[in-house]
Design an enzyme around this catalytic site. Structure first.
Site, mmCIF file in Angstrom:
data_model
loop_
_atom_site.group_PDB
_atom_site.id
_atom_site.type_symbol
_atom_site.label_atom_id
_atom_site.label_comp_id
_atom_site.label_asym_id
_atom_site.label_seq_id
_atom_site.Cartn_x
_atom_site.Cartn_y
_atom_site.Cartn_z
ATOM 1 N N GLY A 188 -0.222 -6.527 -5.339
ATOM 2 C CA GLY A 188 0.838 -7.143 -5.082
ATOM 3 C C GLY A 188 1.848 -6.205 -4.289
ATOM 4 C CG LEU A 210 5.111 -5.438 2.298
ATOM 5 C CD1 LEU A 210 5.169 -5.056 3.709
ATOM 6 C CD2 LEU A 210 6.143 -6.532 1.850
ATOM 7 N NE ARG A 242 3.050 6.399 12.709
ATOM 8 C CZ ARG A 242 3.315 5.661 11.676
ATOM 9 N NH1 ARG A 242 2.516 5.403 11.183
ATOM 10 N NH2 ARG A 242 4.208 5.350 11.756
ATOM 11 C CB SER A 248 1.195 -0.956 8.483
ATOM 12 O OG SER A 248 0.759 -1.264 7.187
HETATM 13 C C1 LIG Z 1 4.995 6.626 3.060
HETATM 14 C C2 LIG Z 1 4.763 5.516 3.942
HETATM 15 C C3 LIG Z 1 5.618 5.000 4.820
HETATM 16 C C4 LIG Z 1 5.087 3.748 5.639
HETATM 17 N N1 LIG Z 1 5.923 3.456 6.534
HETATM 18 C C5 LIG Z 1 5.530 2.233 7.082
HETATM 19 C C6 LIG Z 1 6.433 1.810 8.332
HETATM 20 O O1 LIG Z 1 7.444 2.120 8.205
HETATM 21 N N2 LIG Z 1 6.044 0.775 8.794
HETATM 22 C C7 LIG Z 1 4.851 0.128 8.676
HETATM 23 O O2 LIG Z 1 4.728 -0.842 9.497
HETATM 24 N N3 LIG Z 1 4.067 0.506 7.733
HETATM 25 C C8 LIG Z 1 4.416 1.692 6.867
HETATM 26 N N4 LIG Z 1 3.377 2.155 6.325
HETATM 27 C C9 LIG Z 1 2.214 1.745 5.893
HETATM 28 C C10 LIG Z 1 2.438 0.325 4.981
HETATM 29 O O3 LIG Z 1 3.395 0.734 4.041
HETATM 30 C C11 LIG Z 1 1.400 0.225 4.113
HETATM 31 O O4 LIG Z 1 0.118 0.099 5.028
HETATM 32 C C12 LIG Z 1 1.301 -1.304 3.396
HETATM 33 O O5 LIG Z 1 2.514 -1.454 2.626
HETATM 34 C C13 LIG Z 1 0.083 -1.690 2.708
HETATM 35 O O6 LIG Z 1 0.601 -3.031 1.926
HETATM 36 P P1 LIG Z 1 -0.640 -3.784 1.039
HETATM 37 O O7 LIG Z 1 -0.124 -5.024 0.818
HETATM 38 O O8 LIG Z 1 -1.753 -3.843 1.812
HETATM 39 O O9 LIG Z 1 -0.755 -2.608 -0.348
HETATM 40 P P2 LIG Z 1 0.049 -1.916 -1.337
HETATM 41 O O10 LIG Z 1 1.402 -2.328 -1.105
HETATM 42 O O11 LIG Z 1 -0.412 -0.646 -1.213
HETATM 43 O O12 LIG Z 1 -0.268 -2.772 -2.537
HETATM 44 C C14 LIG Z 1 -1.588 -2.594 -3.334
HETATM 45 C C15 LIG Z 1 -1.662 -3.396 -4.489
HETATM 46 O O13 LIG Z 1 -2.871 -3.521 -4.905
HETATM 47 C C16 LIG Z 1 -2.738 -3.170 -6.287
HETATM 48 N N5 LIG Z 1 -4.177 -2.623 -6.858
HETATM 49 C C17 LIG Z 1 -4.693 -1.630 -6.027
HETATM 50 N N6 LIG Z 1 -6.024 -1.378 -6.851
HETATM 51 C C18 LIG Z 1 -5.966 -2.145 -7.827
HETATM 52 C C19 LIG Z 1 -7.137 -2.533 -8.811
HETATM 53 N N7 LIG Z 1 -8.059 -1.983 -8.914
HETATM 54 N N8 LIG Z 1 -6.700 -3.514 -9.507
HETATM 55 C C20 LIG Z 1 -5.757 -4.383 -9.470
HETATM 56 N N9 LIG Z 1 -4.822 -4.102 -8.510
HETATM 57 C C21 LIG Z 1 -4.634 -2.936 -7.627
HETATM 58 C C22 LIG Z 1 -1.723 -2.247 -6.427
HETATM 59 O O14 LIG Z 1 -1.086 -2.373 -7.721
HETATM 60 C C23 LIG Z 1 -0.684 -2.939 -5.429
HETATM 61 O O15 LIG Z 1 -0.068 -3.894 -6.123
HETATM 62 C C24 LIG Z 1 3.859 3.280 5.286
HETATM 63 C C25 LIG Z 1 2.862 3.788 4.522
HETATM 64 C C26 LIG Z 1 3.490 5.009 3.889
HETATM 65 C C27 LIG Z 1 2.578 5.559 2.779
#
Ligand SMILES: Cc1cc2nc3c(=O)[nH]c(=O)nc-3n(C[C@H](O)[C@H](O)[C@H](O)COP(=O)(O)OP(=O)(O)OC[C@H]3O[C@@H](n4cnc5c(N)ncnc54)[C@H](O)[C@@H]3O)c2cc1C
Ligand code: HEM
Ligand code: HEM
Ligand code: SF4
Ligand code: SF4
Ligand code: FES
Lengths: 267, 295, 655
Positions: free
Chosen positions: C11, C13, C298, C419
């Site tokens: 859950g 983005l 980066r 990202s």
């Molecule tokens: C400190 C920081 C700053 C950043 N700043 C930026 C920025 O300014 N601009 C930009 O573009 N990007 C940025 N990024 C990168 C970006 O935030 C992430 O790549 C992005 O938010 C990932 O989103 P996602 O939806 O893929 O996963 P996530 O937001 O990581 O969500 C993963 C989800 O999967 C669930 N999950 C994981 N494993 C399991 C499991 N085994 N069972 C059930 N559920 C599970 C978790 O509970 C979570 O809900 C940043 C990253 C970091 C670390």
């Protein structure tokens, strides 16, 4: 009834009352009326009442004059006004207030912030006012103006000490013991604090002062008001204690018997 | 006031030095509970001091060590965390009597205030799942009840949102930083715990429905009031303001607030909650009068 | 007929965007997450989200340039059609998020404000204070809650996804998950499964990522047969605050708003930073990369900081590696309005006010460019055929991967603020594809399948769970094994990589895996057992760790975040024009040759017998923008660029 574990007496009360409000969907309107009633008529009455009492600062005669003015309205009018604008609102505000008190969990020990202290005092002073007013009205007024009650019950238990014909009786009733004086002082201070702080919280409740800045500023008039009213209340209490008995009534043979008591068939 | 029911384990061995200097140990007492409805009990741990520690690293050490001060092997303490930088709100607990995030509770500061020990306990206003973990689903149910979202027509391309002044953006931004941590609710004297036990023969769905109904009737808290303020000032959210105001003045609504203002003091995101409460109070008054005359 | 269901794991983005869009398309969703979705890792993202906008357009920007920057920044390792499509959607995505109530910063006239981020010359980044990810996540979280109320979405928060359920044809029919509170293991039938589980930073022990970023969901899908692409490309962010439990990010936006990176010219100058005069400060990024300055991509910034500290010995502190990141020269009002969120983090954790003194920072593991391999359907124009179920679908039919855990969009290095847009984009475009897949399923809905398949899988996972609980008590502590894994990975597979170190790391990791499989639990209870969740996630880190190491070991070149000093192309220092030209020609020849060998995605598949990844390579679709040297103003870059340009002209003439 949901199963709620009891952790302390406050929780216990809550568990009896249920987690939500006893007024259900009418909660909001009742709370707003509660708030409003605190200001008018109760708050207004408190100001008026303390101002009336303060007349004794200018001497018993002035005080008597005030009492006469009020009682000139006649017993029926007074009865109606009393119940409609004083007793019922206080009972309403007080009882709901006590329910509200019972539905919170005070926590100043862990969160000793100014706002929380004021909040807690608002509850305590409300509760004190509740007890004080019950007793005080009994003490001075006697609760019910029916002859059987006054002679049969009220006077017997030290109530109905005030005789509007002889306003000085109030001073004597208070003077009777230092304990009564202290209780009055507490009652006055609690009521005054409760009103002054109540006005401040009302401003938030009704959305008059919203920003932190405005809320900060609003404390000044509320505090000033509270201090003035407090002085007025304590001043009249002091004047009650210090008042000279009215000269006209001092007949040599009845000098040490207060008329109110004299008039009552108390053994 | 809070600790009377559970005596601290003062008889247990304590860390000999606890002045927080490097290389020394310090005491941590944790209020544990093995599961819902089970009794809670205090447990003392000795943790080795390191530089730059916070309460999360303390709990990590306790988990890795899994032994109490008197050497008993115990199951590691359960707790919640995710971001470790105070944006996710997961790690909220009561530390030395005050609710806050464990990840920003720095050990050096805590030991400065109380060199004796650090005391960790779960939030009191939410049902304990285990040890320091609590069930905060009530907060999310509140957001449902308040319709805390912008009701867009669709997710198709309809161009940008309405233009907004910097001032408006600043205000909305501050409010929308709320991470649903629950600090404001924990510290609020008017917010009361609701804990249900599942009845025999009740399915999970039935249980949650019953819970939801109860949540819907109980106080929404400062965080809920601020959410109404946020969405009712959004240019699109405003179009359905009435629905939110209806919820605001319904059972468990804004009227429960007693203006203790603890909420604004403990909110880690420095959300001007009492401003929202006052603004929402004003809106609620107007709404009530309108509803009254429109009948 | 039973309605079709889709499972979304994650859950953040990506997961929320997919869920919201699927719900709009009338599909029912089961949404799984380790944490309540509002607490997902995406809330950590600080800096912003990229798109071309009306302002940059007037300065000559266009979607194509955003596309070009992304591909160039990623050293051409990304398939170009998905990237092109993403950059075209980006402005619309920002508009949508704006409509959903994201509190983007505004200009005085009320338009969205933008800042500049690394790897570009345009101010493309929209932002909401310094907590953009949080604001975006909350907007999606709110929308999904809306669908939850209408019962289109059912959330399973605090559930651990244990793996997919595949039928005898290898088609995904649902998934297995464990309730982390009651510890109940259940099968959830579904007709499609979308993995959106984010990054895997915890493999490195400490990183800028959240505690849920274990990569477990990806690893479990990988072990079930899904392929994994470009594992070795791990982004190390140049600026993070070193900490005992986490390396907290100091966003690129600090530099985007004018922050400068420097070290004292005198090694370990004892003066406080604000007392060091300009002439004694070494602004090494600005001096070496005059064009991009502090905003070089980066990987370059990271390497320069790393080198300044290790090779040149200019670290600010004696016993710890760090450099200064300075915003103290910027007006306070600007700092408070645009950067308050991140500056507060520094202040909260370091107890120093960065508005007054320079911050101490050092690089930290931050992002995984690699992820589950997935497909796309290309149009003739080079974009994506939106609505095709092939988009984002892994090699296992019915399983999709989106967000940080897929391998598209960023190639060998991700540009800042790209990202968030990739996450939302992949979520939004997967929805119609997945909906089409489940609605045109010519077979039975999973909910109508016999329960035998589900029972069997449940039993299998139950057995694994029971084995964990029943382990003897004298084994090793899984937390310590994890710390050791993090140390090994950080040493061998971050900024600078050496083959001998990678070999060593492979051995170490194998040994650690054996030990982790025997590690014992200190909690053997059957209620909210975090020990089990952690240990199982730890065991599942090894397949990914091995994939990262093996991919890195085999890739003998430098590309984006993957840097092996042995394979660096020489800089051109010659001053004699003829010599310069000769060297540049040789440089370009080598560049072409290297691309022929290495401009390929690494694709790993898991061999359960050997417990090793099998590595193959896949050609990259570079049909839209031909690869060119990635120079960013390096020494001698001008002549290389010139030679390269002339070659291009010649080739075109030949065609
Ligand atoms: C400190 C920081 C700053 C950043 N700043 C930026 C920025 O300014 N601009 C930009 O573009 N990007 C940025 N990024 C990168 C970006 O935030 C992430 O790549 C992005 O938010 C990932 O989103 P996602 O939806 O893929 O996963 P996530 O937001 O990581 O969500 C993963 C989800 O999967 C669930 N999950 C994981 N494993 C399991 C499991 N085994 N069972 C059930 N559920 C599970 C978790 O509970 C979570 O809900 C940043 C990253 C970091 C670390
Ligand atoms: C009889 C016993 C009384 C009790 C138990 C009581 C209790 C309370 C309580 C609990 C509140 C807080 C309500 C809330 O926060 O929502 C309150 C508010 C208030 N009370 Fe009383 N009260 C009493 C008497 C009085 C009297 C005598 C006055 C007038 C002098 C008064 C004036 C007010 C006012 C003005 C408020 C503010 C309302 C608001 O904040 O909206 N009360 N009272
Ligand atoms: C200086 C302290 C006070 C004195 C001397 C005083 C005196 C009196 C007297 C003499 C009466 C009887 C009036 C009558 O029967 O006609 C009375 C009644 C009453 N007093 Fe007070 N009082 C004091 C403080 C207060 C306070 C603080 C309150 C709190 C709100 C209060 C509330 C009342 C009420 C409700 C009645 C009954 C109303 C009535 O009789 O009309 N008094 N008081
Ligand atoms: S101001 Fe209202 S919501 Fe805030 S702590 Fe006080 S009672 Fe609770
Ligand atoms: S308003 Fe503040 S204290 Fe309350 S939940 Fe939100 S962030 Fe936490
Ligand atoms: S771990 Fe996210 S707030 Fe502490």
């Amino acid at each position: 009834m949901p199963a709620i574990r009891i952790e302390n007496w406050e929780r216990f009360l809550v568990s009896i009352l249920g987690p939500s409000s006893p007024f259900g969907q009418h909660d909001f309107i009742i709370r707003r009326i509660h708030s409003l009633v605190g200001l008018v008529p109760i708050g207004a009455y408190l100001i008026f009442h303390l101002a009336t009492n303060a007349a004794i600062i200018d001497g018993v005669a002035a005080y008597q004059h005030r009492a006469d003015q009020i009682h000139r309205l006649g017993p029926t009018t007074i009865f109606v006004l009393e119940w409609l604008f004083i007793f019922l609102p206080i009972l309403f505000h007080g009882m709901i207030g006590m329910l509200i008190v019972a539905r919170g969990e005070r926590n100043v020990a862990n969160y000793p912030y100014g706002g929380n202290v004021r909040y807690t005092l608002q509850r305590w002073t409300g509760a004190i006012a509740f007890v004080f007013i019950l007793w005080h009205v009994f003490h001075m007024h006697g609760w019910i103006r029916a002859e059987w009650w006054i002679s049969g019950v009220a006077s017997r238990f030290g109530g109905h000490r005030f005789d509007p014909e002889n306003a000085y009786s109030a001073a004597e009733a208070i003077r009777a013991s230092w304990l009564i004086i202290v209780l009055y002082a507490i009652g006055v201070l609690a009521s005054v604090y409760h009103l002054a702080n109540g006005i401040w919280t009302m401003g938030i409740t009704w959305g008059v002062w919203t920003s932190p800045h405005a809320q900060q500023w609003a404390k000044i008039p509320c505090l000033t008001f509270g201090l003035l009213l407090g002085f007025l209340g304590l001043g009249s209490l002091y004047a009650m204690v210090a008042a000279e008995p009215p000269q006209t009534l001092v007949a040599p043979d009845t000098a040490n018997i207060p008329p109110a008591i004299h008039a009552s068939p108390r053994s | 006031m809070s600790n009377t029911r559970h005596p601290h384990p003062n008889g247990e061995p304590r860390a000999s030095q606890s002045d927080g200097r490097p290389g020394r140990n310090f005491n941590v007492v944790v209020l544990r509970q093995d599961g819902p409805g089970r009794p809670s009990y205090w447990e003392r741990h000795i943790v080795e001091y390191e530089q730059d520690m916070n309460c999360i690293s303390v709990l990590q050490k306790i988990a890795a060590n899994a032994r109490t001060a008197d050497g008993r092997k115990v199951a590691p303490v359960a707790w919640d965390c995710n971001c470790l930088e105070e944006v996710c709100g997961a790690c909220t607990m009561v530390i030395n009597g005050r609710v806050r995030q464990a990840c920003t509770a720095l050990v050096d500061r805590l030991l400065q205030d109380n060199p004796e020990q650090i005391e960790l306990r779960p939030m009191r206003k939410f049902p304990v799942i285990r040890d320091l973990m609590v069930d905060r689903s009530r907060m999310f149910n509140t957001l449902k009840k308040l319709k805390a979202w912008v009701p867009v027509d669709s997710y198709l391309d309809m161009g940008p949102g309405p233009r907004q002044s910097q001032e408006n953006q600043q205000m909305a931004y501050v409010l929308s930083k709320c991470m649903s941590c629950g600090c404001c609710l924990e510290a609020c004297p008017q917010y009361l715990k609701i804990e249900l036990e599942r009845k025999e023969g009740e399915t999970e769905e039935e249980f949650h429905a019953r819970e939801r109904e109860l949540h819907d009737r109980a106080f929404i808290g400062a965080m809920g009031i601020a959410a109404v303020d946020l969405f009712n000032t959004n240019p699109v959210g405003r179009m359905t303001a009435t629905e939110r105001l209806d919820a605001l003045v319904a059972e468990g609504g804004i009227q429960i607030c007693g203006n203790a203002q603890n909420c604004v003091k403990v909110c880690p995101k420095e959300i001007p909650l009492t401003t929202s409460i006052a603004r929402a109070g004003r809106a609620a008054t107007v709404h009530m009068l309108k509803r009254w005359f429109d009948r | 007929m039973a309605r079709h269901r889709v499972i979304v794991v994650g859950g953040g983005l990506a997961g929320l965007a997919a869920t919201m869009k699927l719900a709009e398309l009338g599909v029912d969703i089961d949404l799984f997450s380790l944490t309540p979705v509002k607490r997902s890792h995406s809330c950590c993202a600080q800096g912003g989200i990229n798109s071309v906008n009306s302002l940059t357009r007037q300065l000559g920007d266009a979607e194509w340039k955003h596309f070009d920057d992304t591909v160039y920044g990623g050293d051409f390792l990304a398939h170009q059609p998905p990237v092109k499509e993403m950059t075209e959607w980006a402005p619309r995505i920002i508009d949508l998020m704006d409509r959903l109530g994201v509190t983007f910063n505004r200009t005085p006239e009320g338009f969205r404000d933008q800042r500049r981020f690394g790897g570009t010359l345009f101010a493309r980044t929209s932002f909401a204070g310094a907590t953009t990810g949080q604001q975006l996540l909350y907007a999606l979280d709110e929308q999904v809650r809306r669908w939850e109320v209408t019962a289109h979405v059912k959330k399973y928060e605090c559930f651990d996804y244990l793996g997919p359920i595949l039928d005898e044809n290898g088609v995904c029919r649902g998934s297995i998950a464990q309730d982390m509170v009651s510890m109940e293991i259940r099968a959830f039938p579904a007709d499609a499964l979308i993995i959106a589980s984010g990054g895997c930073g915890l493999i490195y022990g400490r990183s800028t990522m959240s505690m849920a970023c274990t990569g477990s969901a990806v690893s479990r899908t990988f072990q079930a047969g899904a392929r994994y692409g470009n594992g070795e490309f791990i982004q190390v962010h140049p600026t993070a605050i070193p900490g005992a439990d986490k390396l907290r990010l100091m966003s690129e936006s600090a530099r985007g708003e004018g922050g400068r990176v420097w070290v004292p010219r005198k090694p370990q100058d004892p003066r406080p930073p604000q007392d060091i005069p300009e002439q004694d400060r070494y602004y090494f990024l600005e001096e070496r990369y005059p064009k991009y300055g502090n905003l070089v991509p980066r990987d370059i910034a990271t390497r320069e900081i790393f080198n300044v500290c290790t090779k040149e010995g200019l670290s600010v502190e004696n016993d710890r590696l760090c450099v200064y990141l300075d915003v103290s020269h910027l007006p306070r009002q600007l700092l408070d309005r645009k950067l308050a969120g991140i500056l507060e983090i520094y202040e909260k954790f370091q107890g120093v006010d960065p508005r007054a003194t320079a911050m101490k920072i050092f690089p930290a593991v931050h992002y995984s460019m690699g992820g589950l391999w997935c497909d796309y359907e290309r149009t003739a124009e080079g974009g994506l055929n939106i609505g095709s179920p092939r988009n984002q679908q892994t090699n296992i039919p019915g399983i999709f991967a989106i967000g940080e855990c897929d391998y598209h969009y960023h190639g060998a290095n991700r540009l800042g603020a790209n990202s968030l847009v990739a996450c939302i984009f992949s979520g939004l475009i997967t929805a119609p594809g997945a909906a089409a897949l489940v609605q045109n399923l010519n077979g039975r809905a999973a909910a109508e399948l016999p329960s035998t398949l589900y029972d069997r899988e449940t039993q299998r996972h139950l057995a694994r769970y029971k084995e964990l609980l029943a382990r003897p008590h004298d084994g090793e502590n899984p937390y310590l094994i994890h710390r050791r894994l993090g140390d090994v990975m950080t040493k061998a597979a971050t900024v600078v990589r050496h083959n001998d170190e990678l070999d060593w790391a492979c051995e170490q990791v194998q040994d650690l895996e054996d030990r982790a499989r025997r590690a014992s639990l200190s909690d053997t209870g059957n209620w909210t057992n975090q020990n089990v969740i952690f240990t199982r996630a730890l065991v599942d880190m090894f397949p990914l760790a091995k994939t990262i190491l093996k991919g890195a070991r085999l890739r003998d070149e430098c590309r984006g975040a993957h840097y092996k000093p042995e394979f660096v192309f020489p800089e051109i220092h010659a001053t004699d024009p003829v010599q310069r030209r000769l060297e540049a020609e040789a440089w370009c020849d080598r560049f072409v040759e290297n691309n022929r060998r290495w401009l390929k995605s690494t694709v790993a598949s898991w061999s359960a017998e050997d417990r090793e990844p099998l590595i193959t390579y896949e050609d990259v679709d570079t049909s839209l923008i031909p690869p060119r040297p990635r120079l960013y103003g390096m020494v001698g870059g001008d002549i290389i660029e010139q030679v390269w340009r002339e070659r291009g002209v010649r080739e075109e003439a030949a065609v």
